[in-house]
Design an enzyme around this catalytic site. Sequence first.
Site, PDB file in Angstrom:
ATOM      1  N   LYS A 217       0.903  -0.545  -2.809  1.00 27.02           N
ATOM      2  CA  LYS A 217       0.913   0.646  -3.955  1.00 27.02           C
ATOM      3  C   LYS A 217       1.845   1.591  -2.893  1.00 27.02           C
ATOM      4  O   LYS A 217       2.522   2.439  -3.379  1.00 27.02           O
ATOM      5  CB  LYS A 217      -0.408   1.421  -3.746  1.00 27.02           C
ATOM      6  CG  LYS A 217      -0.289   2.811  -4.803  1.00 27.02           C
ATOM      7  CD  LYS A 217      -1.742   3.057  -4.923  1.00 27.02           C
ATOM      8  CE  LYS A 217      -1.900   4.406  -5.247  1.00 27.02           C
ATOM      9  NZ  LYS A 217      -3.360   5.017  -5.482  1.00 27.02           N
ATOM     10  N   GLU A 223       0.076  -4.264   7.670  1.00 29.16           N
ATOM     11  CA  GLU A 223      -0.318  -5.915   7.444  1.00 29.16           C
ATOM     12  C   GLU A 223       0.887  -6.355   6.489  1.00 29.16           C
ATOM     13  O   GLU A 223       1.276  -7.418   6.848  1.00 29.16           O
ATOM     14  CB  GLU A 223      -1.640  -6.051   7.164  1.00 29.16           C
ATOM     15  CG  GLU A 223      -2.685  -5.700   8.152  1.00 29.16           C
ATOM     16  CD  GLU A 223      -3.298  -4.208   8.167  1.00 29.16           C
ATOM     17  OE1 GLU A 223      -2.635  -3.451   7.499  1.00 29.16           O
ATOM     18  OE2 GLU A 223      -4.370  -3.774   8.724  1.00 29.16           O
ATOM     19  N   GLY A 277      -6.281   1.676  -5.357  1.00 27.68           N
ATOM     20  CA  GLY A 277      -6.066   0.207  -5.012  1.00 27.68           C
ATOM     21  C   GLY A 277      -6.986  -0.791  -5.695  1.00 27.68           C
ATOM     22  O   GLY A 277      -6.840  -1.719  -6.276  1.00 27.68           O
ATOM     23  N   ARG A 278      -8.306  -0.237  -5.331  1.00 26.28           N
ATOM     24  CA  ARG A 278      -9.605  -1.140  -5.710  1.00 26.28           C
ATOM     25  C   ARG A 278      -9.717  -1.403  -7.312  1.00 26.28           C
ATOM     26  O   ARG A 278     -10.354  -2.073  -7.966  1.00 26.28           O
ATOM     27  CB  ARG A 278     -10.774  -1.041  -5.112  1.00 26.28           C
ATOM     28  CG  ARG A 278     -11.115   0.465  -5.214  1.00 26.28           C
ATOM     29  CD  ARG A 278     -12.076   0.947  -3.888  1.00 26.28           C
ATOM     30  NE  ARG A 278     -12.435   2.290  -4.109  1.00 26.28           N
ATOM     31  CZ  ARG A 278     -11.958   3.288  -3.477  1.00 26.28           C
ATOM     32  NH1 ARG A 278     -10.847   2.964  -2.684  1.00 26.28           N
ATOM     33  NH2 ARG A 278     -12.220   4.546  -3.342  1.00 26.28           N
ATOM     34  N   GLU A 363     -16.261   0.951  -0.760  1.00 23.68           N
ATOM     35  CA  GLU A 363     -15.095   1.789  -0.135  1.00 23.68           C
ATOM     36  C   GLU A 363     -15.328   3.036  -1.352  1.00 23.68           C
ATOM     37  O   GLU A 363     -14.908   4.167  -1.062  1.00 23.68           O
ATOM     38  CB  GLU A 363     -13.749   1.128  -0.595  1.00 23.68           C
ATOM     39  CG  GLU A 363     -12.687   1.958   0.296  1.00 23.68           C
ATOM     40  CD  GLU A 363     -11.490   1.218   0.196  1.00 23.68           C
ATOM     41  OE1 GLU A 363     -10.788   0.958   1.327  1.00 23.68           O
ATOM     42  OE2 GLU A 363     -11.006   0.351  -0.700  1.00 23.68           O
ATOM     43  N   HIS A 394     -28.789 -22.129   0.027  1.00 25.34           N
ATOM     44  CA  HIS A 394     -29.085 -23.148   1.170  1.00 25.34           C
ATOM     45  C   HIS A 394     -28.817 -22.261   2.479  1.00 25.34           C
ATOM     46  O   HIS A 394     -28.624 -23.049   3.496  1.00 25.34           O
ATOM     47  CB  HIS A 394     -28.436 -24.132   1.017  1.00 25.34           C
ATOM     48  CG  HIS A 394     -28.843 -25.247  -0.128  1.00 25.34           C
ATOM     49  ND1 HIS A 394     -29.601 -26.261  -0.173  1.00 25.34           N
ATOM     50  CD2 HIS A 394     -28.313 -24.957  -1.494  1.00 25.34           C
ATOM     51  CE1 HIS A 394     -29.847 -26.646  -1.153  1.00 25.34           C
ATOM     52  NE2 HIS A 394     -29.287 -26.113  -2.221  1.00 25.34           N
ATOM     53  N   LYS A 503      -7.124   3.065  11.495  1.00 24.18           N
ATOM     54  CA  LYS A 503      -5.582   3.009  11.153  1.00 24.18           C
ATOM     55  C   LYS A 503      -4.808   3.785  12.487  1.00 24.18           C
ATOM     56  O   LYS A 503      -3.990   3.314  12.933  1.00 24.18           O
ATOM     57  CB  LYS A 503      -4.991   3.337  10.017  1.00 24.18           C
ATOM     58  CG  LYS A 503      -5.175   2.336   8.792  1.00 24.18           C
ATOM     59  CD  LYS A 503      -4.557   2.705   7.640  1.00 24.18           C
ATOM     60  CE  LYS A 503      -5.103   2.348   6.103  1.00 24.18           C
ATOM     61  NZ  LYS A 503      -4.508   3.082   5.337  1.00 24.18           N
TER      62      LYS A 503
HETATM   63  C1  G6Q Z   1      -8.257   0.494  -2.322  1.00 20.31           C
HETATM   64  C2  G6Q Z   1      -7.601   1.123  -1.006  1.00 20.31           C
HETATM   65  C3  G6Q Z   1      -7.038  -0.015  -0.076  1.00 20.31           C
HETATM   66  C4  G6Q Z   1      -5.576  -0.346  -0.459  1.00 20.31           C
HETATM   67  C5  G6Q Z   1      -4.965  -1.142   0.786  1.00 20.31           C
HETATM   68  C6  G6Q Z   1      -3.414  -1.650   0.446  1.00 20.31           C
HETATM   69  O1  G6Q Z   1      -8.750   1.309  -2.893  1.00 20.31           O
HETATM   70  O2  G6Q Z   1      -6.913   1.868  -1.184  1.00 20.31           O
HETATM   71  O3  G6Q Z   1      -7.787  -1.200  -0.043  1.00 20.31           O
HETATM   72  O4  G6Q Z   1      -5.664  -0.985  -1.580  1.00 20.31           O
HETATM   73  O5  G6Q Z   1      -5.025  -0.431   1.993  1.00 20.31           O
HETATM   74  O6  G6Q Z   1      -2.839  -0.555   0.369  1.00 20.31           O
HETATM   75  P1  G6Q Z   1      -1.349  -0.618  -0.331  1.00 20.31           P
HETATM   76  O7  G6Q Z   1      -1.452  -1.167  -1.602  1.00 20.31           O
HETATM   77  O8  G6Q Z   1      -0.793   0.915  -0.496  1.00 20.31           O
HETATM   78  O9  G6Q Z   1      -0.588  -1.698   0.536  1.00 20.31           O
END
Ligand code: G6Q
Length: 543
Positions: A217, A223, A277-278, A363, A394, A503
């Site tokens: 996003k 990462e 994001g989620r 989250e 199990h 972070k």
């Molecule tokens: C989800 C969070 C988080 C996000 C990641 C990746 O709701 O905001 O998990 O999706 O940190 O972020 P980017 O899509 O910006 O790389």
Amino acid sequence: MKPPLETAQPTSEPLAALPAWHALEAHAASVRDAHMRDLFATDPDRFARLSFSLGPLLVDYSKNRLTPETLGLLMELAHARHVETARAAMFAGEAINTTENRAVMHVALRNRAARAMPVANVDVMPEVRAVRERLKDFSEKVRSGTWTGATGKPIRHIVNIGIGGSHLGPMMVAEALRDFWREDMMLAFVSNPDRAQLTDALSGLDPAATLFVVASKTFTTAETMANALAAREWLTTALGDGAVAKHFAAVSTNVAAAVQFGLNPDAVFPMWDWVGGRYSVWSAIGLPIILACGYECFDQLLAGGEAMDRHFETAPLDQNLPVILALIGIWYVNFFNMPAQAILPYDHRLRLLPFHLQQLDMESNGKSVTRDGAVVDVPTGPIIFGGGGSDSQHSFFQLLHQGPRVIPCDFIAALKGGDTASRDLLLSNAFAQTEALMMGRSGADIAAHRQFTGNRPSNTLLLDDVSPYTVGMLIALYEHKVFVQGLIWGVNSFDQWGVELGKELAKSLEPALRGDAAASTKGRDGSTVGLVNAYLKSKGKAS
Ligand code: G6Q
């Protein structure tokens, strides 16, 4: 200009001070010792009364420690917290994500009707539809071989690079829909900056037939950027710098950064800051699913989500599945002091669901501060964990059956799929586990270690099958459940400030770990300094 809906932000009043809360506390004390065995024995209609069918989804919530009175009191709590008003505010595109001053409009992404979906009084649907068209067009080109790699080979390997919401949702849905993948299209997901994951994903892949999708996003996530650079190096080592434009696609709100990375603008798909994001699998973040399964399949995923949205938006609270499941969850977290919730899919294709729901729930509602900035006065989001039901039976089911702490469970299964014999085995186990948890086994002639107290609650969610439509319904069901719980607790379910501190600290520690002479760990705690020194020693660098 339309006046904003009166969202009646209810959080100024502490939850535990509400009359509806007090009524639930008193009621909880009176039913705490009731055994579900007896509730079933005295009510032959309990299953019919406490189960719910919505299209291809049946939810049995009869194996819960509640009575009709409990549900009535929980509904009063929902009314006291203005759930209906807040629900309308979300669908109206109000900035209900208050700490980021953003609307929460993932429901627009699965709106397939002619209806307008406004954010700040501007209908977002024309843009949403335009991106859908582009996704359809691009995926058809890739799948048909019209869009080829740099050497003219068709693309047959998709590698999604993303993390968090840009990884878990698309990976879970792609795995759920594996039976719908084009036979000769392979899909891999890379999130971990540990190079081992990318190396494994690329092992045996032909660079000339590989397309990377960089899903971010922000397009700044450390990462993801590290993995995207490493992937670009792998590609250009084999095919040269000029190949990047044919072998990379991206999804981001930061389109300019993606183009700067060397991408063809035709392969860059926008998303919007009103999608968390989620909650983003419904956006262009779903591109890997579309490439593997085709656009029609993705459209059915949206249709399933949309059906759940209509139900959630229009059904009265006491006949509203996300609301009912949300309130049952609140009942256990707040009135039975049960801090966890297990997610147990009895279907191999749904095995990643617990990971997605863990992020979605923890989250969203792992918060200690209300929307007003006050400290919450009751426990909030539960610890979500789980795994494939058969394997988990199990391993950790021992604790579910005999541990002193009770953990409510969601069992999720499909009525159809694969061969009948394996379905018989799967479903007999799923149903038997809910029965064992509820009924227990005790008696004077049974040794203590063989006794089961029972009275352990579960919901069972039965899908007709695992299809794009049912998976869409299922995810949207949990999204709205989490939203309703956040409303009751008074927290903002749509921010995630809790991930920031770590972070920032990692960023400031990295120079020291790299061994930069100017970097210092001065002022940091003894443990962290000790760990940094151990690492530097392993690199042959004294601190
Ligand atoms: C989800 C969070 C988080 C996000 C990641 C990746 O709701 O905001 O998990 O999706 O940190 O972020 P980017 O899509 O910006 O790389």
